[in-house]
Scaffold this active site. Structure first.
Site, PDB file in Angstrom:
ATOM      1  N   GLY A  51     -38.168 110.707  25.298  1.00  0.00           N
ATOM      2  CA  GLY A  51     -37.798 110.340  26.656  1.00  0.00           C
ATOM      3  C   GLY A  51     -36.334 110.430  26.991  1.00  0.00           C
ATOM      4  O   GLY A  51     -35.965 110.778  28.128  1.00  0.00           O
ATOM      5  N   GLY A  72     -38.307 104.627  28.559  1.00  0.00           N
ATOM      6  CA  GLY A  72     -38.301 106.081  28.405  1.00  0.00           C
ATOM      7  C   GLY A  72     -38.408 106.791  29.732  1.00  0.00           C
ATOM      8  O   GLY A  72     -38.103 106.238  30.788  1.00  0.00           O
ATOM      9  N   ASP A  73     -38.890 108.027  29.661  1.00  0.00           N
ATOM     10  CA  ASP A  73     -38.881 108.845  30.884  1.00  0.00           C
ATOM     11  C   ASP A  73     -40.072 108.612  31.798  1.00  0.00           C
ATOM     12  O   ASP A  73     -39.997 108.885  32.996  1.00  0.00           O
ATOM     13  CB  ASP A  73     -38.838 110.331  30.496  1.00  0.00           C
ATOM     14  CG  ASP A  73     -40.075 110.744  29.721  1.00  0.00           C
ATOM     15  OD1 ASP A  73     -40.918 111.456  30.277  1.00  0.00           O
ATOM     16  OD2 ASP A  73     -40.206 110.353  28.550  1.00  0.00           O
ATOM     17  N   THR A 112     -44.341 114.330  28.524  1.00  0.00           N
ATOM     18  CA  THR A 112     -44.478 113.482  27.346  1.00  0.00           C
ATOM     19  C   THR A 112     -43.534 114.012  26.281  1.00  0.00           C
ATOM     20  O   THR A 112     -43.469 115.214  26.044  1.00  0.00           O
ATOM     21  CB  THR A 112     -45.927 113.480  26.815  1.00  0.00           C
ATOM     22  OG1 THR A 112     -45.961 112.730  25.595  1.00  0.00           O
ATOM     23  CG2 THR A 112     -46.461 114.885  26.577  1.00  0.00           C
ATOM     24  N   GLY A 113     -42.802 113.121  25.687  1.00  0.00           N
ATOM     25  CA  GLY A 113     -41.877 113.591  24.673  1.00  0.00           C
ATOM     26  C   GLY A 113     -40.781 112.588  24.399  1.00  0.00           C
ATOM     27  O   GLY A 113     -40.919 111.395  24.702  1.00  0.00           O
ATOM     28  N   THR A 138     -48.135 108.599  25.155  1.00  0.00           N
ATOM     29  CA  THR A 138     -47.995 108.771  26.598  1.00  0.00           C
ATOM     30  C   THR A 138     -49.152 109.594  27.141  1.00  0.00           C
ATOM     31  O   THR A 138     -49.609 110.525  26.477  1.00  0.00           O
ATOM     32  CB  THR A 138     -46.667 109.486  26.924  1.00  0.00           C
ATOM     33  OG1 THR A 138     -45.600 108.746  26.330  1.00  0.00           O
ATOM     34  CG2 THR A 138     -46.441 109.579  28.425  1.00  0.00           C
TER      35      THR A 138
END
Lengths: 183, 142
Positions: free
Chosen positions: B54, B31-32, B51-52, B1
């Site tokens: 999500g 995702g997020d 970022t991570g 991301t």
């Protein structure tokens, strides 16, 4: 005090799984993105233009999980998502499940500025991209060997433990170069 | 991301995020990143890109939570971002990080994973790039 901040993903990134050569390339790409955004801001350009310019650079690099460097889904396909938001107006645009849009951030911005909607997905989003003149590419553009091998390792791991529940598979991804990323 | 947040000379903030999702995802998982308020958010005071993992960022509306703490609790941006990433998310088990700016040009780049590709450039045009924890960056500097 104007400026720009960027990220290229977080995860298990250690010196053991990041070669000196790759680290240098990653740092160079990050610097290039910062310089692109700074150039926009220094000329009095908008924060939206700066964000778009910086993210485009990162999307075009094979080193980050976005655009050219996107990972593969279970079916061996690259699926891209993006969003952009204007703080002054709270206008926003988002796209999900793209397979042919070279720079998803560009399409997210078109959704925000050229449509009455906030979010578009899949084939419909790509029809909108075509109508807007946003660059589409052959899905092969997104192929990178590293990402393909990551998928093969993930599939192999999945086959080895077929009884895993969907939720337990989430931390089981086996991404590029040994680093462990989500997104 | 990948993502970026910016404050321009007119004082306007913006945030953007782009991603390829996660390896081996299925069922049209999203995702997020494209979820406004989770992985991407901007208002007149604060802009965030995340970022991570999500699923956690969606459930905890991470980007909006940071900006809400700035707006309603008048927390300094770095403190708000740090609480959400290193307290709320850590307790929940969500791994990742954010980049954020406020309308005064304050910057935050907290992460709870071992590393995050990140960078900042201000008015002087000097780019600052980092990958590992600050202590490791210092230790590795020539």
């Amino acid at each position: 005090k104007w400026g720009l901040v960027i990220h290229g993903g977080a995860g298990v990134i250690s010196r053991e799984n990041l070669s000196a050569e790759r680290e240098a390339e990653v740092r160079a790409a990050l610097q290039q993105a910062l310089q692109a955004g700074h150039a926009v801001l220094a000329q009095g350009g908008s924060s939206l233009d700066a964000v778009t310019a910086a993210v485009r650079i990162l999307e075009d690099s094979p080193h980050f999980n976005a655009g050219k460097g996107a990972v593969f889904n279970h079916d061996g396909i690259n699926e891209l998502d993006a969003a952009i938001m204007d703080g002054a107006t709270r206008s926003a645009g988002a796209v999900a499940g793209l397979r042919r849009v070279k720079n998803p951030i560009e399409l997210a911005r078109r959704v925000m500025e050229k449509s009455p909607h906030v979010m578009m997905m899949g084939e419909g989003a790509e029809q909108f991209a075509k109508a807007q003149g946003v660059e589409l590419v052959d899905p092969k553009y997104f192929f990178t060997e590293d990402r393909w091998q990551s998928l093969q390792r993930a599939l192999e791991k999945e086959r080895a433990v077929p009884s895993q529940s969907p939720s337990s598979l989430l931390p089981g991804v086996d991404p590029v170069t040994g680093d462990h990323k989500f997104g | 991301t990948v993502g970026a947040v910016a404050l321009d000379q007119a004082g306007n903030l913006a945030a953007g995020t782009s991603t390829g999702g996660m390896t081996n995802k299925r069922f049209g998982r999203v995702g997020d990143s494209p979820i406004i308020g989770a992985g991407t958010y901007a208002d007149p005071r604060c802009a965030v890109s995340a970022t991570g993992h999500g699923e956690f960022f969606i459930r905890y509306t991470v980007a909006r939570d940071i900006c809400a703490r700035v707006e309603y609790q008048s927390l300094p941006l770095p403190e708000a971002a740090n609480i959400v990433v290193n307290d709320v998310l850590v307790k929940a088990g969500g791994e990742g990080g954010v980049i954020a700016m406020d309308r005064d040009g304050n910057v935050a780049m907290p992460f709870n994973s071992t590393g995050m590709y990140r960078g900042y450039v201000g008015e002087d045009g000097q780019p600052h790039v980092a990958i590992f924890k600050e202590s490791e960056e210092s230790a590795s500097s020539p």
